[in-house]
Design a protein around this motif. Structure first.
Motif, short mmCIF file in Angstrom:
data_model
loop_
_atom_site.label_atom_id
_atom_site.label_comp_id
_atom_site.label_asym_id
_atom_site.label_seq_id
_atom_site.Cartn_x
_atom_site.Cartn_y
_atom_site.Cartn_z
N PRO A 374 -18.06 24.17 -19.17
CA PRO A 374 -17.66 22.86 -18.64
C PRO A 374 -16.81 22.96 -17.36
CG PRO A 374 -16.29 23.45 -20.50
CD PRO A 374 -17.35 24.51 -20.42
N LEU A 375 -16.48 24.18 -16.96
CA LEU A 375 -15.69 24.38 -15.76
C LEU A 375 -16.62 24.69 -14.59
CD1 LEU A 375 -13.13 26.83 -17.41
CD2 LEU A 375 -12.96 24.34 -17.27
N SER A 376 -16.13 24.48 -13.37
CA SER A 376 -16.94 24.79 -12.19
C SER A 376 -16.03 25.25 -11.06
CB SER A 376 -17.75 23.58 -11.75
OG SER A 376 -16.90 22.49 -11.43
N LEU A 377 -16.59 26.03 -10.15
CA LEU A 377 -15.84 26.47 -8.98
C LEU A 377 -15.75 25.31 -7.98
CD1 LEU A 377 -17.18 30.09 -8.30
CD2 LEU A 377 -15.04 29.41 -9.37
N ALA A 378 -14.55 25.07 -7.48
CA ALA A 378 -14.35 23.95 -6.56
C ALA A 378 -14.88 24.26 -5.17
CB ALA A 378 -12.87 23.60 -6.49
N PHE A 379 -14.80 25.53 -4.75
CA PHE A 379 -15.19 25.91 -3.40
C PHE A 379 -16.16 27.09 -3.45
CE2 PHE A 379 -10.57 24.66 -3.04
CZ PHE A 379 -10.82 23.37 -2.60
N ASP A 393 -13.01 15.60 -15.52
CA ASP A 393 -12.12 14.51 -15.11
C ASP A 393 -11.24 14.02 -16.24
OD1 ASP A 393 -13.18 14.65 -12.58
OD2 ASP A 393 -14.64 13.04 -12.91
N SER A 394 -11.69 14.17 -17.47
CA SER A 394 -10.94 13.68 -18.62
C SER A 394 -9.80 14.61 -19.02
CB SER A 394 -11.87 13.49 -19.81
OG SER A 394 -12.51 14.73 -20.13
N ILE A 410 -0.37 32.19 -19.88
CA ILE A 410 0.23 31.41 -18.80
C ILE A 410 -0.92 30.96 -17.92
CG2 ILE A 410 1.83 31.39 -16.86
CD1 ILE A 410 3.34 33.68 -18.22
N GLY A 411 -1.23 29.68 -17.95
CA GLY A 411 -2.39 29.16 -17.24
C GLY A 411 -2.18 29.11 -15.74
N GLY A 412 -3.20 28.64 -15.05
CA GLY A 412 -3.16 28.58 -13.59
C GLY A 412 -2.28 27.44 -13.07
N TYR A 413 -2.18 27.38 -11.76
CA TYR A 413 -1.35 26.38 -11.08
C TYR A 413 -2.11 25.06 -10.97
CZ TYR A 413 1.24 24.15 -7.25
OH TYR A 413 1.94 23.26 -6.47
N ASN A 414 -1.43 23.97 -11.32
CA ASN A 414 -2.01 22.63 -11.23
C ASN A 414 -1.97 22.17 -9.77
OD1 ASN A 414 -2.75 19.97 -11.39
ND2 ASN A 414 -1.13 19.35 -12.81
N LEU A 415 -3.11 22.23 -9.10
CA LEU A 415 -3.15 21.90 -7.67
C LEU A 415 -2.87 20.43 -7.39
CD1 LEU A 415 -6.14 24.12 -6.56
CD2 LEU A 415 -3.82 24.22 -5.65
N GLY A 416 -3.04 19.58 -8.39
CA GLY A 416 -2.75 18.17 -8.19
C GLY A 416 -1.30 17.90 -7.85
N ASP A 417 -0.41 18.82 -8.20
CA ASP A 417 1.01 18.64 -7.89
C ASP A 417 1.26 18.63 -6.38
OD1 ASP A 417 1.59 18.54 -10.56
OD2 ASP A 417 2.21 20.64 -10.70
N ALA A 418 0.51 19.46 -5.63
CA ALA A 418 0.72 19.58 -4.19
C ALA A 418 -0.41 18.96 -3.38
CB ALA A 418 0.88 21.05 -3.80
N TYR A 419 -1.58 18.79 -4.01
CA TYR A 419 -2.75 18.24 -3.34
C TYR A 419 -3.31 17.11 -4.21
CZ TYR A 419 -2.58 22.60 -0.64
OH TYR A 419 -2.19 23.64 0.16
N LYS A 423 -6.75 16.62 -8.00
CA LYS A 423 -6.37 16.37 -9.38
C LYS A 423 -7.38 17.04 -10.31
CE LYS A 423 -5.62 12.60 -12.67
NZ LYS A 423 -5.73 11.15 -12.93
N ASN A 424 -6.88 17.60 -11.41
CA ASN A 424 -7.73 18.31 -12.37
C ASN A 424 -8.37 19.57 -11.80
OD1 ASN A 424 -7.05 16.39 -14.20
ND2 ASN A 424 -9.12 15.67 -14.60
N HIS A 425 -7.67 20.19 -10.84
CA HIS A 425 -8.09 21.47 -10.30
C HIS A 425 -7.01 22.50 -10.61
CE1 HIS A 425 -10.90 18.96 -8.12
NE2 HIS A 425 -11.52 20.02 -7.63
#
Length: 450
Positions: A374-379, A393-394, A410-419, A423-425
């Motif tokens: 259910p995951l995908s590469l953003a770039f 998205d959910s 320890i999961g990855g960084y929530n990019l929605g905090d800075a970008y 959201k949800n990346h």
């Protein structure tokens, strides 16, 4: 058991000190502070603790930290869980290094100066630049110093920075720019890398420098070779912030035409230490040598022809030139620079290449496993050891991170905090420490959380 504070003071000591300054009470010492800004009451702290109780309390607090020994980390975003050879801590614990301070008297600081000189030499070789300084506070402040140098060298006031540069580094740049009256222009990104067309349109005759990070904050590798002629066509300077681990594998920024190369040496044997301290590096082309901030250690010979080390070009610093100094950086992170020097000397050229390959291969394996569910590469841009995953998205990233932590990750960084547009990346980092079993288990857990 006798109890005391860690700043022991008897009532008699207190009375004698108050008498010496003609004060009747401790409160009288703060009379000049307006009541409106003075703390009223007692700070919310526990009462006195004896030493065993205090040690227990501190251990309880320490156990709340999600450290790399008890958790498997896929969090990067500037601080990474790399292997630290045991020889580093052994060397750093030697009193000659552990207690060393700024070597203002070079004739009695030869060991410390040689250690710094070796660091400079390693950084020059890694970055492909001619000159490096004795280190900086960290990579983010080094980037801000590079902007200041570029403005002074070109007599221009505009700094262009990619939004793909670490957001905290950009904040520090903005803070420094306000004091120097610099205009900072941010350029967007496309497919995870700097938008070259937007960059070309933004460059003007007032542009002092273009600031890039490669691999950038998204882990993607910038096309420096394509950007370099655009920058130099306007006689601006090209500043590249680089991850030193990549420089054993990728072509050096110096070979690609960078004028200034900065970065953080934390991946080179320096512990993450809950966020710092780290160590920045700063390297320049030869024409900019006299403008480089901080200090440079040089090699010379004494009257008998023996090799010796001296502080070179330190007249740039504020303890000598005061307000005319090119920088207020006069200290350096010598102990942590020594970490990096030992790391590079232990690994050697072949070892640095091997670590780089392990990081890249494991990250690409992780990305290939993640993209099957259910995951995908953003770039789709090339990346090194970090990449961006798009979650459904959910998904609630805060809840996902909490569940991962409960499972020991320890999961990855929530990019929605800075970008906000991301959201949800999640930014995932994979280093040489991660095993195939850890990677597969993490992706399964992440998929289960979303």
């Amino acid at each position: 058991m006798y109890k005391h504070r860690y700043l022991p003071m008897t009532e008699q000591d207190q009375a004698e000190m108050l008498a010496a300054v003609n004060a009747s009470s401790i409160e009288e010492l703060f009379a000049d502070i307006p009541a409106a800004v003075r703390y009223d009451g007692i700070l919310p702290m526990s009462g006195q603790l004896d030493e065993p109780a205090l040690l227990r309390h501190m251990r309880e607090l320490s156990d709340k930290n999600a450290d790399f020994d008890r958790y498997t980390s896929f969090l990067g975003a500037g601080l990474y869980d790399h292997h630290i050879p045991v020889v580093i801590n052994h060397m750093l614990s030697r009193s000659e290094f552990y207690t060393a301070y700024t070597p203002y008297q070079p004739e009695i600081s030869q060991g410390e100066l040689q250690a710094i000189f070796e660091f400079q030499s390693y950084i020059c070789e890694l970055t492909g630049m001619k000159v490096a300084n004795a280190s900086m506070y960290d990579g983010a402040t080094a980037l801000a110093e590079a902007a200041a140098l570029a403005s002074g060298a070109t007599k221009r006031k505009q700094i262009i920075v990619s939004r793909a540069v670490h957001p905290e580094a950009r904040e520090i740049l903005l803070t420094s720019a306000r004091g120097l009256n610099l205009e900072v222009v941010e350029i967007g990104y496309q497919n995870g890398v700097t938008d070259v067309d937007a960059l070309q349109a933004a460059i003007t005759e007032n542009t002092a420098a273009v600031l890039l990070q490669s691999p950038n904050f998204f882990g993607c590798i910038e096309n420096i070779r394509a950007i370099e002629p655009l920058v130099h066509a306007s006689k601006a300077l090209l500043v590249v912030s680089a991850n030193p681990i990549t420089l054993g594998l990728l072509e050096s920024p110096g070979a690609l035409g960078a004028d200034i190369v900065v970065g953080d040496a934390q991946p080179l044997g320096i512990p993450a230490s809950l966020g710092g301290p780290t160590c920045g590096f700063f390297a320049v082309s030869e024409p900019l040598m006299r403008r480089i901030p901080g200090r440079i250690v040089g090699q010379t010979v004494d009257k008998d022809g023996k090799r010796g080390f001296v502080l070179t070009l330190q007249a740039r610093e504020q303890h000598i030139r005061r307000e005319k100094a090119t920088s207020n950086i006069c200290s350096n992170q010598a102990l942590l620079a020594l970490c990096a020097s030992i790391y590079m000397s232990v690994l050697g050229k072949a070892g640095m290449q091997e670590v780089g390959l392990l990081n890249a291969r494991k990250a690409h394996y992780t990305a290939s496993v993640a993209a099957n569910g259910p995951l995908s590469l953003a770039f789709s841009a090339p990346f090194f050891n970090e990449f961006v995953l798009k979650l459904p998205d959910s998904a609630d990233l805060a809840a996902v991170s909490a569940k991962l932590l409960q499972a020991g990750y320890i999961g990855g960084y929530n990019l929605g905090d800075a970008y906000p547009e991301l959201k949800n990346h999640m930014l995932i980092a994979v280093t040489e420490r991660r095993t195939k079993e850890e990677i597969n288990a993490f992706i399964r857990e992440l998929e289960a959380c979303v």
